[in-house]
Write an enzyme that holds these catalytic residues in place. Structure first.
Site, PDB file in Angstrom:
ATOM      1  N   MET A 211    -101.697  75.052 -31.611  1.00 53.20           N
ATOM      2  CA  MET A 211    -102.850  74.183 -31.358  1.00 53.20           C
ATOM      3  C   MET A 211    -103.926  75.069 -30.749  1.00 53.20           C
ATOM      4  O   MET A 211    -104.244  74.996 -29.562  1.00 53.20           O
ATOM      5  CB  MET A 211    -102.432  73.040 -30.408  1.00 53.20           C
ATOM      6  CG  MET A 211    -101.567  71.999 -31.121  1.00 53.20           C
ATOM      7  SD  MET A 211    -100.605  70.982 -29.983  1.00 53.20           S
ATOM      8  CE  MET A 211     -99.171  72.044 -29.781  1.00 53.20           C
TER       9      MET A 211
ATOM     10  N   GLY B 290     -95.184  63.125 -24.120  1.00 55.02           N
ATOM     11  CA  GLY B 290     -95.017  61.828 -23.473  1.00 55.02           C
ATOM     12  C   GLY B 290     -96.015  60.756 -23.855  1.00 55.02           C
ATOM     13  O   GLY B 290     -96.136  59.753 -23.158  1.00 55.02           O
TER      14      GLY B 290
ATOM     15  N   ASP C  47     -94.773  74.572 -28.612  1.00 57.84           N
ATOM     16  CA  ASP C  47     -96.161  74.114 -28.641  1.00 57.84           C
ATOM     17  C   ASP C  47     -97.085  75.100 -27.936  1.00 57.84           C
ATOM     18  O   ASP C  47     -97.068  75.230 -26.718  1.00 57.84           O
ATOM     19  CB  ASP C  47     -96.260  72.749 -27.954  1.00 57.84           C
ATOM     20  CG  ASP C  47     -95.633  71.655 -28.792  1.00 57.84           C
ATOM     21  OD1 ASP C  47     -96.057  71.493 -29.951  1.00 57.84           O
ATOM     22  OD2 ASP C  47     -94.717  70.979 -28.301  1.00 57.84           O
TER      23      ASP C  47
ATOM     24  N   HIS D  57     -95.855  75.717 -33.301  1.00 55.71           N
ATOM     25  CA  HIS D  57     -96.986  74.819 -33.580  1.00 55.71           C
ATOM     26  C   HIS D  57     -98.199  75.334 -32.811  1.00 55.71           C
ATOM     27  O   HIS D  57     -98.268  75.187 -31.587  1.00 55.71           O
ATOM     28  CB  HIS D  57     -96.573  73.408 -33.128  1.00 55.71           C
ATOM     29  CG  HIS D  57     -97.624  72.363 -33.268  1.00 55.71           C
ATOM     30  ND1 HIS D  57     -97.511  71.114 -32.683  1.00 55.71           N
ATOM     31  CD2 HIS D  57     -98.817  72.358 -33.925  1.00 55.71           C
ATOM     32  CE1 HIS D  57     -98.573  70.386 -32.970  1.00 55.71           C
ATOM     33  NE2 HIS D  57     -99.400  71.120 -33.708  1.00 55.71           N
TER      34      HIS D  57
ATOM     35  N   HIS E 160     -88.857  73.550 -31.341  1.00 56.13           N
ATOM     36  CA  HIS E 160     -90.296  73.392 -31.553  1.00 56.13           C
ATOM     37  C   HIS E 160     -91.038  73.940 -30.330  1.00 56.13           C
ATOM     38  O   HIS E 160     -90.754  73.550 -29.192  1.00 56.13           O
ATOM     39  CB  HIS E 160     -90.602  71.911 -31.756  1.00 56.13           C
ATOM     40  CG  HIS E 160     -92.021  71.597 -32.086  1.00 56.13           C
ATOM     41  ND1 HIS E 160     -92.525  71.630 -33.375  1.00 56.13           N
ATOM     42  CD2 HIS E 160     -93.057  71.235 -31.292  1.00 56.13           C
ATOM     43  CE1 HIS E 160     -93.798  71.288 -33.357  1.00 56.13           C
ATOM     44  NE2 HIS E 160     -94.163  71.047 -32.099  1.00 56.13           N
TER      45      HIS E 160
ATOM     46  N   ASP F  60     -94.693  64.595 -35.228  1.00 53.86           N
ATOM     47  CA  ASP F  60     -94.716  65.140 -33.869  1.00 53.86           C
ATOM     48  C   ASP F  60     -95.521  64.231 -32.947  1.00 53.86           C
ATOM     49  O   ASP F  60     -96.717  64.032 -33.157  1.00 53.86           O
ATOM     50  CB  ASP F  60     -95.360  66.538 -33.950  1.00 53.86           C
ATOM     51  CG  ASP F  60     -95.322  67.293 -32.633  1.00 53.86           C
ATOM     52  OD1 ASP F  60     -94.775  66.787 -31.653  1.00 53.86           O
ATOM     53  OD2 ASP F  60     -95.869  68.422 -32.613  1.00 53.86           O
ATOM     54  N   GLY F  61     -94.836  63.694 -31.942  1.00 56.96           N
ATOM     55  CA  GLY F  61     -95.513  62.882 -30.941  1.00 56.96           C
ATOM     56  C   GLY F  61     -94.902  61.501 -30.831  1.00 56.96           C
ATOM     57  O   GLY F  61     -94.949  60.716 -31.781  1.00 56.96           O
TER      58      GLY F  61
ATOM     59  N   MET G  43     -99.291  64.814 -37.020  1.00 57.54           N
ATOM     60  CA  MET G  43     -99.345  64.407 -35.614  1.00 57.54           C
ATOM     61  C   MET G  43     -99.324  62.876 -35.527  1.00 57.54           C
ATOM     62  O   MET G  43    -100.113  62.192 -36.190  1.00 57.54           O
ATOM     63  CB  MET G  43    -100.622  64.914 -34.939  1.00 57.54           C
ATOM     64  CG  MET G  43    -100.697  66.421 -34.721  1.00 57.54           C
ATOM     65  SD  MET G  43     -99.314  67.157 -33.831  1.00 57.54           S
ATOM     66  CE  MET G  43     -99.353  66.259 -32.278  1.00 57.54           C
TER      67      MET G  43
ATOM     68  N   SER H 237     -88.842  69.625 -28.669  1.00 52.16           N
ATOM     69  CA  SER H 237     -90.027  70.368 -28.229  1.00 52.16           C
ATOM     70  C   SER H 237     -89.810  70.884 -26.818  1.00 52.16           C
ATOM     71  O   SER H 237     -89.631  70.114 -25.877  1.00 52.16           O
ATOM     72  CB  SER H 237     -91.253  69.455 -28.258  1.00 52.16           C
ATOM     73  OG  SER H 237     -92.296  70.094 -27.542  1.00 52.16           O
TER      74      SER H 237
ATOM     75  N   MET I 153    -100.798  76.075 -26.930  1.00 51.91           N
ATOM     76  CA  MET I 153    -102.114  75.437 -26.708  1.00 51.91           C
ATOM     77  C   MET I 153    -103.035  76.425 -26.003  1.00 51.91           C
ATOM     78  O   MET I 153    -102.612  77.125 -25.082  1.00 51.91           O
ATOM     79  CB  MET I 153    -101.955  74.194 -25.837  1.00 51.91           C
ATOM     80  CG  MET I 153    -100.943  73.190 -26.391  1.00 51.91           C
ATOM     81  SD  MET I 153    -100.918  71.674 -25.423  1.00 51.91           S
ATOM     82  CE  MET I 153     -99.433  70.887 -26.072  1.00 51.91           C
TER      83      MET I 153
HETATM   84  C1  DX5 Z   1     -98.130  67.470 -28.466  1.00 51.26           C
HETATM   85  C2  DX5 Z   1     -97.049  68.397 -29.001  1.00 51.26           C
HETATM   86  C3  DX5 Z   1     -95.736  67.763 -29.152  1.00 51.26           C
HETATM   87  C4  DX5 Z   1     -95.144  67.198 -27.883  1.00 51.26           C
HETATM   88  C5  DX5 Z   1     -94.239  66.053 -28.245  1.00 51.26           C
HETATM   89  O1  DX5 Z   1     -99.357  68.073 -28.599  1.00 51.26           O
HETATM   90  O2  DX5 Z   1     -97.417  68.925 -30.255  1.00 51.26           O
HETATM   91  O3  DX5 Z   1     -94.812  68.636 -29.779  1.00 51.26           O
HETATM   92  O4  DX5 Z   1     -94.428  68.132 -27.140  1.00 51.26           O
HETATM   93  O5  DX5 Z   1     -93.794  65.460 -27.082  1.00 51.26           O
HETATM   94  P1  DX5 Z   1     -93.176  64.000 -27.061  1.00 51.26           P
HETATM   95  O6  DX5 Z   1     -91.953  64.047 -27.930  1.00 51.26           O
HETATM   96  O7  DX5 Z   1     -92.876  63.812 -25.634  1.00 51.26           O
HETATM   97  O8  DX5 Z   1     -94.212  63.064 -27.590  1.00 51.26           O
HETATM   98 ZN    ZN Z   2     -95.889  70.108 -31.406  1.00 54.60          ZN
END
Ligand code: DX5
Ligand code: ZN
Length: 222
Positions: free
Chosen positions: A70, A149, A37, A68, A35, A175-176, A141, A10, A39
């Site tokens: 969000m 993190g 993200d 992804h 990946h 993911d996460g 998720m 990611s 938002m």
């Molecule tokens: C969170 C994201 C993830 C995130 C994962 O909302 O969708 O893709 O970047 O990060 P780590 O691997 O650090 O949990």
């Molecule tokens: Zn993600």
């Protein structure tokens, strides 16, 4: 037949001041997908980037882009992300009352791209049932969406089995909080796409970290 193991770093955890180098580093390190993200500060309490940055990554990336979303209104922006180069476009099932989700999944597939839905840790997996036939991928998720993190939530591990029980035969992503100590559990549960931000970009040797993750996932599937 099982789907291939895909390690998807990611970019949220990358250094955005040197994005092209960061992309090259994980691609040379063996990443299968990248990946991204997105938002909107509304669906989640954080803001990242939009199609302009996806387009910039596309111009330096060799591997497929797993985008992804969000965001509360994927209907408004899906075409822009597809135009920017998304190879897999995933939005959240929690917004499905705000528009025609089946129509949007068909639009994505109609453009020859993979269509995905994601669900938050507290969303009933049955919410996905009406969409199973329209999906190439489900992104489970294992933290609440919004930030990298965070700590892996083991409750996510029940979901792949429930998806298979519903007849879903496509790819399952998690993911996460995915890292060396959690990836084996995810793989054993039936996940084949492993999104990892902090674990990969926080490692001094990304190639070694990606290899470690792949090995742990493969061993857990045997
Ligand atoms: C969170 C994201 C993830 C995130 C994962 O909302 O969708 O893709 O970047 O990060 P780590 O691997 O650090 O949990
Ligand atoms: Zn993600």
């Amino acid at each position: 037949m099982s789907h291939p193991i895909r390690i998807a770093p990611s970019l949220l955890a990358a250094d955005f001041s040197r994005l092209a180098d960061e992309v090259a580093s994980v691609e040379q390190g063996g990443a299968d997908w990248l990946h991204l993200d997105v938002m909107d500060g509304h669906f989640v309490p954080n803001l990242t980037f939009g199609p302009v940055v996806v387009d910039a990554v596309k111009r330096c990336a060799k591997r497929p882009l797993d985008v992804h979303l969000m965001i509360t209104n994927p209907w408004k922006y899906a075409d822009a992300f597809l135009d920017a180069g998304a190879d897999c476009l995933t939005f959240h099932v929690e917004v499905d009352q705000l528009g025609d989700a089946i129509g949007l999944l068909r639009t994505i597939r109609g453009r020859g791209k993979k269509a995905g839905l994601s669900l938050q840790p507290d969303t009933d997996v049955q919410r996905l049932r009406p969409y199973i036939a329209e999906l190439d991928l489900v992104l489970v998720m294992s933290v609440f969406a919004g930030f990298g993190g965070q700590k892996f939530m083991p409750s996510a591990l029940e979901r792949p089995r429930a998806l298979r029980a519903m007849g879903f035969a496509g790819e399952i992503s998690m993911d996460g909080g995915i890292g060396p100590s959690t990836i084996a559990m995810a793989a054993a549960a039936g996940v084949n796409v492993f999104v990892a931000g902090t674990a990969v970009f926080g490692a001094p040797d990304r190639q070694a970290k990606i290899a470690e993750l792949r090995k742990a996932a493969a061993a857990a599937r045997d």
